[in-house]
Design a protein around this motif. Structure first.
Motif, PDB file in Angstrom:
ATOM      1  N   GLU A 166      47.654  80.747  23.952  1.00 40.95           N
ATOM      2  CA  GLU A 166      48.586  81.868  24.028  1.00 40.95           C
ATOM      3  C   GLU A 166      47.949  83.054  24.761  1.00 40.95           C
ATOM      4  N   VAL A 167      46.692  83.353  24.450  1.00 43.23           N
ATOM      5  CA  VAL A 167      46.006  84.471  25.099  1.00 43.23           C
ATOM      6  C   VAL A 167      45.825  84.186  26.593  1.00 43.23           C
ATOM      7  N   MET A 168      45.415  82.967  26.942  1.00 41.78           N
ATOM      8  CA  MET A 168      45.237  82.613  28.359  1.00 41.78           C
ATOM      9  C   MET A 168      46.560  82.729  29.110  1.00 41.78           C
ATOM     10  N   ASP A 169      47.638  82.265  28.519  1.00 41.44           N
ATOM     11  CA  ASP A 169      48.943  82.366  29.168  1.00 41.44           C
ATOM     12  C   ASP A 169      49.355  83.829  29.365  1.00 41.44           C
ATOM     13  N   ILE A 192      41.637  76.277  28.874  1.00 40.17           N
ATOM     14  CA  ILE A 192      41.166  75.894  30.199  1.00 40.17           C
ATOM     15  C   ILE A 192      42.380  75.703  31.101  1.00 40.17           C
ATOM     16  N   ASP A 193      42.349  76.329  32.264  1.00 40.93           N
ATOM     17  CA  ASP A 193      43.430  76.199  33.235  1.00 40.93           C
ATOM     18  C   ASP A 193      42.883  75.758  34.577  1.00 40.93           C
ATOM     19  N   GLU A 194      43.632  74.897  35.244  1.00 36.46           N
ATOM     20  CA  GLU A 194      43.378  74.572  36.642  1.00 36.46           C
ATOM     21  C   GLU A 194      44.684  74.798  37.371  1.00 36.46           C
ATOM     22  N   GLY A 195      44.603  75.454  38.511  1.00 37.28           N
ATOM     23  CA  GLY A 195      45.818  75.698  39.259  1.00 37.28           C
ATOM     24  C   GLY A 195      45.545  76.378  40.578  1.00 37.28           C
ATOM     25  N   PHE A 196      46.615  76.819  41.216  1.00 34.46           N
ATOM     26  CA  PHE A 196      46.539  77.477  42.515  1.00 34.46           C
ATOM     27  C   PHE A 196      47.020  78.918  42.389  1.00 34.46           C
ATOM     28  N   PHE A 197      46.242  79.829  42.950  1.00 34.28           N
ATOM     29  CA  PHE A 197      46.640  81.222  43.067  1.00 34.28           C
ATOM     30  C   PHE A 197      47.006  81.444  44.529  1.00 34.28           C
ATOM     31  N   SER A 198      48.164  82.028  44.759  1.00 30.06           N
ATOM     32  CA  SER A 198      48.610  82.231  46.136  1.00 30.06           C
ATOM     33  C   SER A 198      49.278  83.588  46.283  1.00 30.06           C
ATOM     34  N   HIS A 218      46.856  71.872  35.559  1.00 30.04           N
ATOM     35  CA  HIS A 218      46.501  71.370  34.233  1.00 30.04           C
ATOM     36  C   HIS A 218      46.215  72.548  33.319  1.00 30.04           C
ATOM     37  N   SER A 219      46.565  72.412  32.052  1.00 33.66           N
ATOM     38  CA  SER A 219      46.189  73.424  31.066  1.00 33.66           C
ATOM     39  C   SER A 219      45.818  72.706  29.775  1.00 33.66           C
ATOM     40  N   TYR A 220      44.731  73.182  29.176  1.00 30.42           N
ATOM     41  CA  TYR A 220      44.189  72.552  27.977  1.00 30.42           C
ATOM     42  C   TYR A 220      43.786  73.617  26.974  1.00 30.42           C
ATOM     43  N   GLU A 221      43.615  73.171  25.761  1.00 28.47           N
ATOM     44  CA  GLU A 221      43.048  74.017  24.719  1.00 28.47           C
ATOM     45  C   GLU A 221      42.139  73.136  23.873  1.00 28.47           C
ATOM     46  N   VAL A 222      40.888  73.579  23.734  1.00 31.44           N
ATOM     47  CA  VAL A 222      39.906  72.866  22.927  1.00 31.44           C
ATOM     48  C   VAL A 222      39.308  73.885  21.972  1.00 31.44           C
TER      49      VAL A 222
END
Length: 142
Positions: free
Chosen positions: A6-9, A76-82, A67-71
């Protein structure tokens, strides 16, 4: 969805809307962040200043999640910034470059570890800085 996710989002949303107040509030006072272009940053104010520079350089940036994960307490996020570079670019030396007006699209991965109070205490951002500079047209010709 847990607290870290939630905080990452919320952080991602704040960055793409240039919501500086929320960006600052999401980090703990003594947070540490590591970035490819800003190095190791200590404290909420330094981290917020880093994001302010990025959101001023690319004020209408967008994020596309791959991709987005929580451990545990880490998201953890992987993505593209444009986006388009329409604002000044702050260099690590303190110098400022004028906007290039060029479009960028860079893949990145970030990790945010969140404490029990819901603040980011440890943040890691990874992206290819050379690709970023190349897309901005700031590298010398090969």
């Amino acid at each position: 969805m847990g607290q870290a996710r939630e905080v990452m989002d919320r952080l991602t949303e704040a960055i793409t809307t240039a919501d500086q107040k929320t960006i600052g509030e999401l980090y703990a006072q003594d947070a540490v962040a590591v970035t490819p272009d800003g190095g190791e940053l200590h404290g909420r104010d330094d981290i917020a200043a880093y994001w302010r520079q990025m959101t001023e350089a690319v004020p209408e940036g967008k994020y596309e999640s791959v991709h987005s994960y929580e451990v545990g307490n880490t998201a953890i996020d992987e993505g593209f910034f444009s986006g388009r570079n329409t604002g000044p670019i702050q260099l690590p030396t303190g110098e400022t470059l004028p906007p290039t007006q060029k479009e960028i699209r860079i893949r990145g991965v970030d990790f945010a570890t969140v404490d029990d109070s819901g603040h980011i205490v440890d943040y890691r951002l990874y992206f290819d800085e050379m690709e970023f500079l190349d897309q901005l047209g700031l590298l010398p010709p090969a």
